[in-house]
Design a protein around this motif. Structure first.
Motif, PDB file in Angstrom:
ATOM      1  N   TYR A 254       0.830  -1.195   0.000  1.00 30.80           N
ATOM      2  CA  TYR A 254       0.000   0.000   0.000  1.00 30.80           C
ATOM      3  C   TYR A 254       0.870   1.253   0.000  1.00 30.80           C
ATOM      4  O   TYR A 254       2.024   1.231   0.431  1.00 30.80           O
ATOM      5  CB  TYR A 254      -0.892   0.030   1.249  1.00 30.80           C
ATOM      6  N   LEU A 255       0.269   2.346  -0.466  1.00 26.33           N
ATOM      7  CA  LEU A 255       0.915   3.647  -0.362  1.00 26.33           C
ATOM      8  C   LEU A 255      -0.148   4.661   0.055  1.00 26.33           C
ATOM      9  O   LEU A 255      -1.031   4.999  -0.741  1.00 26.33           O
ATOM     10  CB  LEU A 255       1.565   4.068  -1.680  1.00 26.33           C
ATOM     11  N   GLN A 256      -0.064   5.105   1.299  1.00 26.38           N
ATOM     12  CA  GLN A 256      -0.939   6.159   1.790  1.00 26.38           C
ATOM     13  C   GLN A 256      -0.294   7.493   1.452  1.00 26.38           C
ATOM     14  O   GLN A 256       0.841   7.750   1.863  1.00 26.38           O
ATOM     15  CB  GLN A 256      -1.143   6.027   3.306  1.00 26.38           C
ATOM     16  N   MET A 257      -1.008   8.312   0.715  1.00 26.99           N
ATOM     17  CA  MET A 257      -0.464   9.592   0.266  1.00 26.99           C
ATOM     18  C   MET A 257      -1.311  10.712   0.839  1.00 26.99           C
ATOM     19  O   MET A 257      -2.510  10.815   0.534  1.00 26.99           O
ATOM     20  CB  MET A 257      -0.454   9.666  -1.263  1.00 26.99           C
ATOM     21  N   ASP A 258      -0.709  11.521   1.677  1.00 24.20           N
ATOM     22  CA  ASP A 258      -1.395  12.654   2.305  1.00 24.20           C
ATOM     23  C   ASP A 258      -0.742  13.961   1.873  1.00 24.20           C
ATOM     24  O   ASP A 258       0.376  13.960   1.352  1.00 24.20           O
ATOM     25  CB  ASP A 258      -1.343  12.515   3.834  1.00 24.20           C
ATOM     26  N   SER A 259      -1.453  15.057   2.097  1.00 26.36           N
ATOM     27  CA  SER A 259      -0.940  16.393   1.749  1.00 26.36           C
ATOM     28  C   SER A 259      -0.403  16.413   0.326  1.00 26.36           C
ATOM     29  O   SER A 259       0.706  16.892   0.064  1.00 26.36           O
ATOM     30  CB  SER A 259       0.163  16.807   2.739  1.00 26.36           C
ATOM     31  N   LEU A 260      -1.191  15.907  -0.580  1.00 28.85           N
ATOM     32  CA  LEU A 260      -0.740  15.784  -1.964  1.00 28.85           C
ATOM     33  C   LEU A 260      -0.492  17.136  -2.606  1.00 28.85           C
ATOM     34  O   LEU A 260      -1.182  18.128  -2.325  1.00 28.85           O
ATOM     35  CB  LEU A 260      -1.754  14.988  -2.776  1.00 28.85           C
ATOM     36  N   LYS A 261       0.508  17.161  -3.468  1.00 26.03           N
ATOM     37  CA  LYS A 261       0.908  18.368  -4.182  1.00 26.03           C
ATOM     38  C   LYS A 261       0.790  18.115  -5.687  1.00 26.03           C
ATOM     39  O   LYS A 261       0.786  16.964  -6.129  1.00 26.03           O
ATOM     40  CB  LYS A 261       2.348  18.733  -3.837  1.00 26.03           C
ATOM     41  N   SER A 262       0.751  19.183  -6.455  1.00 28.20           N
ATOM     42  CA  SER A 262       0.627  19.031  -7.901  1.00 28.20           C
ATOM     43  C   SER A 262       1.795  18.236  -8.478  1.00 28.20           C
ATOM     44  O   SER A 262       1.633  17.485  -9.449  1.00 28.20           O
ATOM     45  CB  SER A 262       0.535  20.399  -8.574  1.00 28.20           C
ATOM     46  N   GLU A 263       2.974  18.365  -7.871  1.00 31.42           N
ATOM     47  CA  GLU A 263       4.142  17.638  -8.374  1.00 31.42           C
ATOM     48  C   GLU A 263       4.073  16.138  -8.095  1.00 31.42           C
ATOM     49  O   GLU A 263       4.937  15.387  -8.552  1.00 31.42           O
ATOM     50  CB  GLU A 263       5.441  18.216  -7.805  1.00 31.42           C
ATOM     51  N   ASP A 264       3.072  15.688  -7.355  1.00 33.05           N
ATOM     52  CA  ASP A 264       2.867  14.254  -7.156  1.00 33.05           C
ATOM     53  C   ASP A 264       2.082  13.634  -8.307  1.00 33.05           C
ATOM     54  O   ASP A 264       1.924  12.404  -8.354  1.00 33.05           O
ATOM     55  CB  ASP A 264       2.122  13.997  -5.846  1.00 33.05           C
ATOM     56  N   THR A 265       1.582  14.452  -9.217  1.00 31.45           N
ATOM     57  CA  THR A 265       0.844  13.933 -10.368  1.00 31.45           C
ATOM     58  C   THR A 265       1.731  13.014 -11.197  1.00 31.45           C
ATOM     59  O   THR A 265       2.821  13.413 -11.626  1.00 31.45           O
ATOM     60  CB  THR A 265       0.327  15.087 -11.237  1.00 31.45           C
ATOM     61  N   ALA A 266       1.288  11.787 -11.387  1.00 33.47           N
ATOM     62  CA  ALA A 266       2.081  10.785 -12.095  1.00 33.47           C
ATOM     63  C   ALA A 266       1.276   9.496 -12.196  1.00 33.47           C
ATOM     64  O   ALA A 266       0.229   9.356 -11.564  1.00 33.47           O
ATOM     65  CB  ALA A 266       3.392  10.520 -11.353  1.00 33.47           C
TER      66      ALA A 266
END
Length: 113
Positions: A78-90
């Protein structure tokens, strides 16, 4: 071993997503596993890794925001992703370390501002 990532989607800046990657095959538990991502126009990069016994590591841009975990009984990482930013787009993928398993299709994560 076949890999199937899921859980991506469209989220606003600051939002959260939880990605899952299910692996077929009974040898999953012996692999070091990782999440990788490929942003538009960039090469694929390793984002987070986890050993067979659960020790995790991260690249600096995601430290403190992403959490990798695994359930060996379910052959899932699993990958829990919080406080996402535009640079995480992928497009996000999972694979072993090194990435010798056949790549799955990945799951698209889009972070909008």
């Amino acid at each position: 071993v076949q890999l199937q990532a899921s859980g991506g989607g469209l989220v606003q800046t600051g939002g959260s997503l939880r990605l899952s990657c299910a692996a077929s095959g009974s040898i999953f538990s012996i692999f070091r596993m990782a999440w990788y991502r490929r942003a538009p126009g960039k090469q694929r990069e390793l984002v987070a890794a986890i050993t067979a016994d659960g020790s995790a590591s991260y690249i600096n841009p995601v430290k403190g925001r992403f959490t990798i975990s695994r359930d060996n009984a379910k052959s899932t990482v699993y990958l829990q992703m919080d406080s996402l930013k535009s640079e995480d787009t992928a497009v996000y993928y999972c694979n072993g370390i090194p990435p010798t398993l056949t790549w799955g299709y990945g799951t698209q994560v889009t972070v909008s501002s």
